[in-house]
Design a protein around this motif. Sequence first.
Motif, PDB file in Angstrom:
ATOM      1  N   GLN A 154      -6.157 -13.522  21.026  1.00 42.59           N
ATOM      2  CA  GLN A 154      -5.142 -12.559  21.458  1.00 42.59           C
ATOM      3  C   GLN A 154      -3.781 -12.870  20.842  1.00 42.59           C
ATOM      4  N   GLN A 155      -3.472 -14.191  20.808  1.00 42.39           N
ATOM      5  CA  GLN A 155      -2.201 -14.582  20.214  1.00 42.39           C
ATOM      6  C   GLN A 155      -2.172 -14.263  18.730  1.00 42.39           C
ATOM      7  N   GLN A 156      -3.318 -14.540  18.051  1.00 39.63           N
ATOM      8  CA  GLN A 156      -3.371 -14.220  16.626  1.00 39.63           C
ATOM      9  C   GLN A 156      -3.279 -12.722  16.388  1.00 39.63           C
ATOM     10  N   ALA A 157      -3.956 -11.942  17.267  1.00 33.60           N
ATOM     11  CA  ALA A 157      -3.878 -10.485  17.125  1.00 33.60           C
ATOM     12  C   ALA A 157      -2.458  -9.990  17.344  1.00 33.60           C
ATOM     13  N   LYS A 158      -1.815 -10.595  18.324  1.00 35.18           N
ATOM     14  CA  LYS A 158      -0.420 -10.198  18.589  1.00 35.18           C
ATOM     15  C   LYS A 158       0.463 -10.552  17.413  1.00 35.18           C
ATOM     16  N   GLN A 159       0.226 -11.777  16.855  1.00 37.98           N
ATOM     17  CA  GLN A 159       1.017 -12.173  15.685  1.00 37.98           C
ATOM     18  C   GLN A 159       0.733 -11.263  14.499  1.00 37.98           C
ATOM     19  N   LYS A 160      -0.546 -10.916  14.335  1.00 40.75           N
ATOM     20  CA  LYS A 160      -0.888 -10.004  13.233  1.00 40.75           C
ATOM     21  C   LYS A 160      -0.226  -8.647  13.407  1.00 40.75           C
ATOM     22  N   GLN A 161      -0.244  -8.221  14.680  1.00 40.16           N
ATOM     23  CA  GLN A 161       0.389  -6.925  14.932  1.00 40.16           C
ATOM     24  C   GLN A 161       1.881  -6.983  14.611  1.00 40.16           C
ATOM     25  N   GLN A 162       2.539  -8.067  15.013  1.00 38.62           N
ATOM     26  CA  GLN A 162       3.965  -8.202  14.701  1.00 38.62           C
ATOM     27  C   GLN A 162       4.190  -8.283  13.196  1.00 38.62           C
ATOM     28  N   LEU A 163       3.341  -9.046  12.519  1.00 38.90           N
ATOM     29  CA  LEU A 163       3.465  -9.157  11.062  1.00 38.90           C
ATOM     30  C   LEU A 163       3.212  -7.827  10.379  1.00 38.90           C
ATOM     31  N   GLU A 164       2.248  -7.091  10.944  1.00 40.32           N
ATOM     32  CA  GLU A 164       1.967  -5.767  10.356  1.00 40.32           C
ATOM     33  C   GLU A 164       3.152  -4.836  10.524  1.00 40.32           C
ATOM     34  N   GLN A 165       3.743  -4.904  11.690  1.00 42.45           N
ATOM     35  CA  GLN A 165       4.935  -4.053  11.903  1.00 42.45           C
ATOM     36  C   GLN A 165       6.068  -4.452  10.957  1.00 42.45           C
ATOM     37  N   GLU A 166       6.252  -5.773  10.808  1.00 44.06           N
ATOM     38  CA  GLU A 166       7.309  -6.221   9.891  1.00 44.06           C
ATOM     39  C   GLU A 166       6.984  -5.809   8.456  1.00 44.06           C
ATOM     40  N   ARG A 167       5.684  -5.935   8.082  1.00 41.75           N
ATOM     41  CA  ARG A 167       5.314  -5.551   6.715  1.00 41.75           C
ATOM     42  C   ARG A 167       5.525  -4.069   6.483  1.00 41.75           C
ATOM     43  N   ARG A 168       5.183  -3.270   7.472  1.00 37.85           N
ATOM     44  CA  ARG A 168       5.399  -1.828   7.318  1.00 37.85           C
ATOM     45  C   ARG A 168       6.877  -1.504   7.172  1.00 37.85           C
ATOM     46  N   ALA A 169       7.667  -2.215   7.938  1.00 35.46           N
ATOM     47  CA  ALA A 169       9.111  -1.956   7.838  1.00 35.46           C
ATOM     48  C   ALA A 169       9.628  -2.336   6.458  1.00 35.46           C
ATOM     49  N   ARG A 170       9.177  -3.515   5.964  1.00 39.29           N
ATOM     50  CA  ARG A 170       9.617  -3.915   4.624  1.00 39.29           C
ATOM     51  C   ARG A 170       9.089  -2.969   3.552  1.00 39.29           C
ATOM     52  N   LEU A 171       7.833  -2.506   3.732  1.00 35.00           N
ATOM     53  CA  LEU A 171       7.252  -1.587   2.748  1.00 35.00           C
ATOM     54  C   LEU A 171       7.992  -0.270   2.724  1.00 35.00           C
ATOM     55  N   ALA A 172       8.335   0.202   3.922  1.00 38.08           N
ATOM     56  CA  ALA A 172       9.086   1.461   3.975  1.00 38.08           C
ATOM     57  C   ALA A 172      10.451   1.301   3.329  1.00 38.08           C
ATOM     58  N   GLN A 173      11.025   0.136   3.531  1.00 39.47           N
ATOM     59  CA  GLN A 173      12.330  -0.122   2.926  1.00 39.47           C
ATOM     60  C   GLN A 173      12.220  -0.170   1.408  1.00 39.47           C
ATOM     61  N   LEU A 174      11.174  -0.841   0.912  1.00 38.93           N
ATOM     62  CA  LEU A 174      10.983  -0.920  -0.546  1.00 38.93           C
ATOM     63  C   LEU A 174      10.656   0.446  -1.131  1.00 38.93           C
ATOM     64  N   GLN A 175       9.852   1.240  -0.421  1.00 38.53           N
ATOM     65  CA  GLN A 175       9.530   2.573  -0.926  1.00 38.53           C
ATOM     66  C   GLN A 175      10.760   3.458  -0.961  1.00 38.53           C
ATOM     67  N   GLY A 176      11.587   3.279   0.026  1.00 39.19           N
ATOM     68  CA  GLY A 176      12.815   4.077   0.029  1.00 39.19           C
ATOM     69  C   GLY A 176      13.742   3.660  -1.098  1.00 39.19           C
ATOM     70  N   MET A 177      13.746   2.370  -1.433  1.00 41.44           N
ATOM     71  CA  MET A 177      14.621   1.905  -2.502  1.00 41.44           C
ATOM     72  C   MET A 177      14.041   2.263  -3.849  1.00 41.44           C
TER      73      MET A 177
END
Length: 332
Positions: free
Chosen positions: A197-220
Amino acid sequence: MNRKQSVYPLQPPRERGTGRAFAFALLMHVLLGLFLYHGIHWQNSTPAGAEAELWTDIPPTPTQPPPPPAPPVRVQPPPPVDQEQADIALQEKKRKEQEAAQRAAQLAEQQRQKALQEQQEQAAREQAARLAAQKAAAEKLKQQQAQAAKLREQQAQQQAQQQKQAQLKQQQLEAQQKAEADKAAQEKAAKAKALAQQQAKQKQQLEQERRARLAQLQGMAGQSESGNGLAKSGTGSGSGGTAASPGYADKVRRIVRPHIIWGGATEGLETVISVHCAPDGQLLSASVQKSSGNPQWDTAALNAVNASNPMPVDLNGKAPASFLITLRPAGG
């Protein structure tokens, strides 16, 4: 004579001189009796006292002459005995002697029979005593055997009870060990679940962070990512090859991520997988292009990609012909 034969039918023949002999014997017995009587009377007479003589000058007096001796006693001869009466007396005496002998024989026989009966009774008593002793010994042996059998039965019951108690203790020990093992397994499963559960939660947080960074890079950049792919923390992500839309990498990541199975170290591991697909997304080949240095993690990453067949199609309805997927373990 006939009368005598009827009274004494078994009289022996008469001998000559029997009457004379009987008379002479009777006379001698009478004389012997008189002699014994006078002899005993003479011995029982009182002895005369002792006398002492004193001599003086008195002239002696003439002594009296001794009394004359008593005349001898004349024994009257027995009257003549009739020969017939003597025979009768002799026969009566013989009869009495025979009766006495018969009585003595009967008494002896009775005594012998009595002694024999006593011996038989004594033998019977001894036999009864031996039988009683044998019976008592048999009873005692039987009691001893019964006691021994009872003792063996008690020992067998004690052994059975001890074995039963040992089995019960063994079962309790096994049940305790099993309970401890189940408890340890449950605790391990709970820890594994919590870790997952902790790993899934961490993965979920990492996925959210990755999506945010990806959206930022795509916008740039204003365009899609190049075919080299971007390494994402957590379960890893993939980027499409030529003509891949901006959201294709997320599709690949969502398919590959659930198939990653890894329980080892996570720090510093990164593997790049080269993928070739058909237009409909069927996986044609997958290979490790860049190793992480850990063969086990490389194998786990390659297995996750192979398990993700088929790959998703892009917006144009086709999957890219080739692209790279960079994978890292969660927390790496």
